[in-house]
Design a protein around this motif. Structure first.
Motif, mmCIF file in Angstrom:
data_model
loop_
_atom_site.group_PDB
_atom_site.id
_atom_site.type_symbol
_atom_site.label_atom_id
_atom_site.label_comp_id
_atom_site.label_asym_id
_atom_site.label_seq_id
_atom_site.Cartn_x
_atom_site.Cartn_y
_atom_site.Cartn_z
ATOM 1 N N ARG A 6 11.092 4.109 -1.882
ATOM 2 C CA ARG A 6 12.016 4.366 -0.770
ATOM 3 C C ARG A 6 11.308 4.327 0.573
ATOM 4 N N SER A 7 10.094 4.924 0.626
ATOM 5 C CA SER A 7 9.324 4.871 1.872
ATOM 6 C C SER A 7 9.041 3.422 2.255
ATOM 7 N N ALA A 8 8.600 2.653 1.259
ATOM 8 C CA ALA A 8 8.278 1.250 1.529
ATOM 9 C C ALA A 8 9.524 0.487 1.955
ATOM 10 N N ALA A 9 10.687 0.857 1.398
ATOM 11 C CA ALA A 9 11.923 0.177 1.778
ATOM 12 C C ALA A 9 12.221 0.389 3.259
ATOM 13 N N ILE A 10 12.015 1.613 3.737
ATOM 14 C CA ILE A 10 12.251 1.882 5.168
ATOM 15 C C ILE A 10 11.289 1.049 6.011
ATOM 16 N N LEU A 11 10.031 0.975 5.554
ATOM 17 C CA LEU A 11 9.052 0.170 6.297
ATOM 18 C C LEU A 11 9.463 -1.299 6.336
ATOM 19 N N ALA A 12 9.965 -1.808 5.201
ATOM 20 C CA ALA A 12 10.366 -3.221 5.149
ATOM 21 C C ALA A 12 11.475 -3.490 6.163
ATOM 22 N N ILE A 13 12.409 -2.530 6.289
ATOM 23 C CA ILE A 13 13.508 -2.737 7.231
ATOM 24 C C ILE A 13 12.994 -2.681 8.669
ATOM 25 N N ILE A 14 12.095 -1.731 8.951
ATOM 26 C CA ILE A 14 11.534 -1.652 10.314
ATOM 27 C C ILE A 14 10.798 -2.950 10.635
ATOM 28 N N GLY A 15 9.999 -3.426 9.673
ATOM 29 C CA GLY A 15 9.176 -4.598 9.915
ATOM 30 C C GLY A 15 9.978 -5.878 10.079
ATOM 31 N N PHE A 16 11.252 -5.841 9.686
ATOM 32 C CA PHE A 16 12.070 -7.052 9.799
ATOM 33 C C PHE A 16 12.178 -7.524 11.243
ATOM 34 N N ILE A 17 11.977 -6.606 12.183
ATOM 35 C CA ILE A 17 12.024 -6.946 13.610
ATOM 36 C C ILE A 17 11.051 -8.084 13.925
ATOM 37 N N ASN A 18 10.004 -8.210 13.082
ATOM 38 C CA ASN A 18 8.986 -9.236 13.320
ATOM 39 C C ASN A 18 9.485 -10.642 12.975
ATOM 40 N N VAL A 19 10.483 -10.735 12.069
ATOM 41 C CA VAL A 19 10.895 -12.058 11.584
ATOM 42 C C VAL A 19 11.486 -12.923 12.711
ATOM 43 N N PRO A 20 12.476 -12.424 13.486
ATOM 44 C CA PRO A 20 12.938 -13.254 14.607
ATOM 45 C C PRO A 20 11.846 -13.508 15.642
ATOM 46 N N ALA A 32 0.839 -1.204 0.000
ATOM 47 C CA ALA A 32 0.000 0.000 0.000
ATOM 48 C C ALA A 32 0.870 1.249 0.000
ATOM 49 N N LEU A 33 1.929 1.240 0.811
ATOM 50 C CA LEU A 33 2.789 2.422 0.916
ATOM 51 C C LEU A 33 3.492 2.682 -0.413
ATOM 52 N N GLN A 34 3.871 1.591 -1.078
ATOM 53 C CA GLN A 34 4.589 1.734 -2.322
ATOM 54 C C GLN A 34 3.739 2.405 -3.404
ATOM 55 N N GLY A 37 5.593 6.379 11.227
ATOM 56 C CA GLY A 37 4.509 6.206 10.260
ATOM 57 C C GLY A 37 4.157 7.522 9.596
ATOM 58 N N ALA A 38 4.093 8.593 10.400
ATOM 59 C CA ALA A 38 3.744 9.909 9.852
ATOM 60 C C ALA A 38 4.800 10.364 8.853
ATOM 61 N N ALA A 39 6.083 10.100 9.166
ATOM 62 C CA ALA A 39 7.146 10.523 8.255
ATOM 63 C C ALA A 39 7.115 9.695 6.971
ATOM 64 N N LEU A 40 6.805 8.395 7.100
ATOM 65 C CA LEU A 40 6.785 7.523 5.917
ATOM 66 C C LEU A 40 5.665 7.907 4.958
ATOM 67 N N THR A 41 4.513 8.308 5.500
ATOM 68 C CA THR A 41 3.352 8.564 4.640
ATOM 69 C C THR A 41 3.244 10.032 4.258
#
Lengths: 244, 221
Positions: free
Chosen positions: A154-168, A141-143, B148-152
């Motif tokens: 680029r925004s989605a890339a940052i989100l993907a890196i943040i979300g990686f915390i969920n994998v472990p 959605a962000l992409q 989230g606010a910065a990303l969107t």
């Protein structure tokens, strides 16, 4: 060597050459794995034939994590080295990963009904995989949320890196919490706790799914590149028409 | 440090001039929480059982409404670019923004939470845990919401998208926040839940400013 394939035409040629090497073994392994899984492996002494759901469920879960990890890595590569194909690969991987996660949740639910007596329980493993699914959806959605596609990737890339915390968290959720979901039985320090008659088809499916992902990823990257080119060409045509 | 306090002062001055913005968030919090008894019926035991979860979930939803305005006005009038060009690192700006958001939204929500707990007849043993978990959890939410606010920033459908991104990431806060209150009510140890929440807060304090700053940088590129 990696820089070399920043050239789209060169990547395209490489992808075309590589794709059959992924697609054919994937098809053979999945068909053979399914045959062993469904007809030629013993039923579980407790679960009976329902254990056969495992041969789709477990590889799908592996892939859900593997695809997310690959997505996070290519996102990081895209942000750090600005490699033009990195964001493309993350973008191509996201829907595939979301589908694997959905298959994992769906088969898990079908397996849960006969075994646990319920389609869904709110335990740590199931909840964290559901969050993974939402992360995939959020990434996609962000992409697509920006008028400038480069801003979106680029925004989605940052989100993907943040979300990686969920994998472990997903991997260790069955060890950290007391869950209804069974603990790890294949990837363990003390070696797998599954008999080889079940382990071999499971690994065939796992490798098959991974190769299938590789083939699909290459195909989707090629398609996305062509779509981008088509958009560029139609824009150029519009500009030309406007100029005339 | 002076940059941090300066930005903080500016944010709080702006928030105080439009105090109704914060008030609306708290009002939404109270109204959303008041809806539940109409939906599920006013049975006292059930309401007391639901109290920790309802307070936390509605507080999260109320916070979601507030994040969209966090950077948008500054982005539109160009002051965000001024902040980025200024001597303070963007990470510092991110912390200041999150702190200001907590002071103007998190703190009012935390003050309103016991009121809702009273309406739900939360057992007396739960109030201490409620306040403590809100004190540890709302800053974490402010920090994650800032990312989230910065990303969107500058996207279409910013608000809904922001919720879609932030809600999965703050589920752990919700889980341990309500678990701590439940434990306090049933007389179990609360410490482990609070320690985890404290850990989330410290982790978010270190990691989220980096992510927010990275997101702001590419928004301003």
């Amino acid at each position: 060597m990696i820089q070399q394939y920043a050239n789209p035409a060169r990547f395209n040629r490489l992808a075309t050459t590589l794709m059959p090497w992924f697609a054919w073994p994937a098809g053979i392994l999945i068909v053979a794995g399914l045959y062993f899984a469904l007809f030629n492996s013993p039923p579980d002494y407790q679960q009976g034939d329902t254990v056969r759901i495992m041969y789709v469920h477990v590889p799908a879960a592996w892939m859900a994590l593997f695809v997310y990890t690959s997505m996070a890595i290519s996102s990081a590569v895209g942000l750090i080295w600005k490699h033009p194909l990195a964001h493309l690969s993350a973008q191509a991987a996201a829907p595939i990963g979301a589908c694997f996660t959905f298959v994992c949740l769906l088969t898990g639910s079908l397996w849960g009904k006969p075994m646990w007596g319920t389609w869904w329980v709110w335990d740590a493993r199931l909840t964290s995989v559901l969050i993974l699914f939402f992360l995939y959806l959020g990434f996609m959605a962000l992409q697509n949320a920006f008028d400038d596609p480069r801003r979106g990737e680029r925004s989605a890339a940052i989100l993907a890196i943040i979300g990686f915390i969920n994998v472990p968290i997903i991997k260790f959720s069955v060890d950290w919490w007391n869950t209804l979901h069974q603990p790890a039985s294949v990837v363990k320090m003390s070696g797998p706790a599954i008999h080889s008659s079940m382990l071999i088809p499971l690994f065939m499916m796992g490798v098959g799914f991974t190769l299938y992902f590789g083939a699909l990823l290459l195909l989707r990257m090629k398609t996305l590149m062509l779509a981008r080119r088509a958009r560029g060409m139609s824009m150029a045509q519009l500009h030309q028409q406007a100029a005339e | 440090m002076s940059a941090l306090t300066l930005i903080l002062h500016r944010e709080i001055r702006l928030a105080l001039r439009q105090i109704s913005d914060s008030a609306i968030i708290v009002l939404f919090f109270v109204l959303a929480a008041v809806l539940f008894p109409f939906g599920v019926g006013p049975e006292p035991n059930m309401l007391a059982r639901m109290a920790p979860g309802v307070v936390w979930v509605t507080a999260l939803l109320a916070a979601m409404l507030s994040f969209e305005r966090l950077f948008t006005p500054d982005y539109e009038d160009g002051s965000l670019e001024q902040l980025a060009l200024g001597p303070a690192p963007l990470e510092m700006v991110a912390i200041a923004k999150a702190a200001a958001h907590w002071l103007t939204t998190g703190l009012p929500l935390m003050i309103a939470a016991p009121l809702i707990a009273v309406l739900y007849r939360l057992p007396d043993a739960g109030y201490g845990a409620l306040i403590t978990t809100m004190a540890l959890g709302t800053p974490t939410i402010s920090l994650i919401g800032t990312v989230g606010a910065a990303l969107t920033l500058g996207s279409r459908r910013g608000g809904v998208l922001l919720s879609l991104l932030v809600i999965p990431l703050i589920i752990p806060v919700l889980i341990f926040g309500t678990a701590a209150i439940d434990a306090a009510i049933s007389g179990f140890a609360v410490g482990q839940h609070l320690m985890l929440m404290g850990g989330f807060l410290l982790g978010a304090l270190v990691l989220t400013p980096l992510a927010t700053a990275a997101a702001l940088r590419q928004a301003l590129e």
